[in-house]
Design an enzyme around this catalytic site. Structure first.
Site, PDB file in Angstrom:
ATOM      1  N   ASP A  79      -7.781   3.596   1.803  1.00  0.00           N
ATOM      2  CA  ASP A  79      -6.913   3.915   2.567  1.00  0.00           C
ATOM      3  C   ASP A  79      -7.674   4.527   3.960  1.00  0.00           C
ATOM      4  OD1 ASP A  79      -4.797   5.201   4.041  1.00  0.00           O
ATOM      5  OD2 ASP A  79      -4.270   6.472   2.227  1.00  0.00           O
ATOM      6  N   CYS A  84      -0.804   0.948   7.377  1.00  0.00           N
ATOM      7  CA  CYS A  84      -2.141   0.706   7.573  1.00  0.00           C
ATOM      8  C   CYS A  84      -2.746  -0.614   7.020  1.00  0.00           C
ATOM      9  CB  CYS A  84      -3.193   1.978   7.108  1.00  0.00           C
ATOM     10  SG  CYS A  84      -2.892   3.310   7.971  1.00  0.00           S
ATOM     11  N   ARG A  85      -2.984  -0.593   5.679  1.00  0.00           N
ATOM     12  CA  ARG A  85      -3.564  -1.795   4.913  1.00  0.00           C
ATOM     13  C   ARG A  85      -2.665  -3.038   4.677  1.00  0.00           C
ATOM     14  NH1 ARG A  85      -5.600   1.826  -0.057  1.00  0.00           N
ATOM     15  NH2 ARG A  85      -3.588   2.995   0.621  1.00  0.00           N
ATOM     16  N   SER A  86      -1.261  -2.856   4.198  1.00  0.00           N
ATOM     17  CA  SER A  86      -0.579  -3.894   3.763  1.00  0.00           C
ATOM     18  C   SER A  86      -0.049  -4.647   4.959  1.00  0.00           C
ATOM     19  CB  SER A  86       0.521  -3.622   2.811  1.00  0.00           C
ATOM     20  OG  SER A  86       1.398  -2.618   3.246  1.00  0.00           O
ATOM     21  N   ASN A  98       2.658   1.390   4.086  1.00  0.00           N
ATOM     22  CA  ASN A  98       2.953  -0.011   4.568  1.00  0.00           C
ATOM     23  C   ASN A  98       2.783   0.236   6.072  1.00  0.00           C
ATOM     24  OD1 ASN A  98       5.928  -2.144   4.972  1.00  0.00           O
ATOM     25  ND2 ASN A  98       3.775  -2.427   4.582  1.00  0.00           N
ATOM     26  N   CYS A 142       0.997  -1.139   0.105  1.00  0.00           N
ATOM     27  CA  CYS A 142       0.063   0.070   0.114  1.00  0.00           C
ATOM     28  C   CYS A 142       0.843   1.329   0.067  1.00  0.00           C
ATOM     29  CB  CYS A 142      -0.868   0.019   1.169  1.00  0.00           C
ATOM     30  SG  CYS A 142      -0.252  -0.107   3.136  1.00  0.00           S
TER      31      CYS A 142
HETATM   32  C1  WE7 Z   1      -0.691   8.534   4.467  1.00  0.00           C
HETATM   33  C2  WE7 Z   1      -1.520   7.626   4.083  1.00  0.00           C
HETATM   34  C3  WE7 Z   1      -1.359   6.452   4.910  1.00  0.00           C
HETATM   35  C4  WE7 Z   1      -2.277   9.433   3.210  1.00  0.00           C
HETATM   36  N1  WE7 Z   1      -0.129   6.194   5.486  1.00  0.00           N
HETATM   37  N2  WE7 Z   1       0.720   8.424   5.060  1.00  0.00           N
HETATM   38 CL1  WE7 Z   1       1.338  12.256   4.682  1.00  0.00          CL
HETATM   39  C5  WE7 Z   1       2.143  11.301   3.578  1.00  0.00           C
HETATM   40  C6  WE7 Z   1       2.676  11.605   2.070  1.00  0.00           C
HETATM   41  C7  WE7 Z   1       3.208  10.830   1.265  1.00  0.00           C
HETATM   42  C8  WE7 Z   1       3.355   9.447   1.781  1.00  0.00           C
HETATM   43  C9  WE7 Z   1       2.508   8.922   2.996  1.00  0.00           C
HETATM   44 CL2  WE7 Z   1       2.771   7.328   3.169  1.00  0.00          CL
HETATM   45  C10 WE7 Z   1       2.119  10.098   3.798  1.00  0.00           C
HETATM   46  C11 WE7 Z   1       1.780   9.492   5.176  1.00  0.00           C
HETATM   47  C12 WE7 Z   1       0.992   7.173   5.457  1.00  0.00           C
HETATM   48  N3  WE7 Z   1      -2.172   5.539   4.544  1.00  0.00           N
HETATM   49  N4  WE7 Z   1      -2.507   8.115   3.512  1.00  0.00           N
HETATM   50  N5  WE7 Z   1      -0.990   9.700   3.627  1.00  0.00           N
HETATM   51  C13 WE7 Z   1      -2.715  10.249   2.444  1.00  0.00           C
HETATM   52  C14 WE7 Z   1      -4.133   9.927   2.309  1.00  0.00           C
HETATM   53  C15 WE7 Z   1      -5.275  10.729   1.595  1.00  0.00           C
HETATM   54  C16 WE7 Z   1      -4.589  12.020   0.788  1.00  0.00           C
HETATM   55  C17 WE7 Z   1      -3.239  12.239   0.991  1.00  0.00           C
HETATM   56  C18 WE7 Z   1      -2.374  11.452   1.824  1.00  0.00           C
HETATM   57  C19 WE7 Z   1      -0.971  11.661   1.782  1.00  0.00           C
END
Ligand code: WE7
Length: 158
Positions: free
Chosen positions: A130, A18-20, A16, A13
């Site tokens: 997500d 939440c979902r995966s 890595n 995902c």
């Molecule tokens: C998430 C995320 C998730 C969103 N886990 N993050 Cl702040 C950000 C920016 C780039 C990559 C990541 Cl992984 C993250 C932190 C971690 N499941 N979902 N961000 C998400 C959801 C909806 C709209 C925009 C974002 C960045």
């Protein structure tokens, strides 16, 4: 001992956390309960490098624990090697799918079947959304989707 053919699956995902990790833990539990875990290499990874080394989201850990499932995963990013070593790379949404397909193109010898985990859902919910900005209920929904899909995926590979 009879020779066993090793199978492999990488759940993916965005981050890595939440979902995966939920999908990975659910699949490992199912393969263990089915006595098939030794036949499998099971892991999970992120398309992004945002959370490398992080523990799974506390809401996901709580959800898994309520179903008697443990995880000690730490977030890692998908590497080029993953496309050569994993038979299946199963992801959660269209954004993961396009990120993975783009990355696969930059790998000389990509062998992996890149698919939506939701494509195995008998209830046909193709996208596992997500839950990052969601509620505990959203994590529970992710869990239920993972259970249905992992069960079907394991059966198909048994
Ligand atoms: C998430 C995320 C998730 C969103 N886990 N993050 Cl702040 C950000 C920016 C780039 C990559 C990541 Cl992984 C993250 C932190 C971690 N499941 N979902 N961000 C998400 C959801 C909806 C709209 C925009 C974002 C960045």
């Amino acid at each position: 001992m009879a020779a066993t053919q090793t199978k492999s699956v990488l759940f993916v995902c965005l981050g890595n956390i939440c979902r995966s990790p939920i999908a990975e833990a659910v699949f490992r539990k199912m393969a263990t309960d089915a006595g098939a875990v030794d036949k499998w290499v099971i892991d999970s990874g992120a398309t992004s490098d945002w959370n490398i080394g992080s523990s799974p989201d506390a809401r996901g850990v709580a959800c898994l624990r309520s179903h008697d499932i443990e995880t000690s995963h730490r977030a890692r990013q998908v590497t080029k090697d993953d496309f050569m070593s994993f038979e299946y790379i199963l992801c959660m949404d269209e954004s993961n799918l396009s990120d993975l397909n783009r990355k696969a193109k930059s790998v000389e010898n990509s062998q992996a079947k890149i698919e939506l985990l939701g494509s195995y859902d008998p209830l046909k919910q193709r996208i596992i959304k997500d839950p990052y900005y969601g509620s505990d209920d959203d994590f529970e929904k992710v869990y239920e989707q993972c259970v249905r899909c992992c069960k079907a995926f394991l059966e198909m590979n048994s």
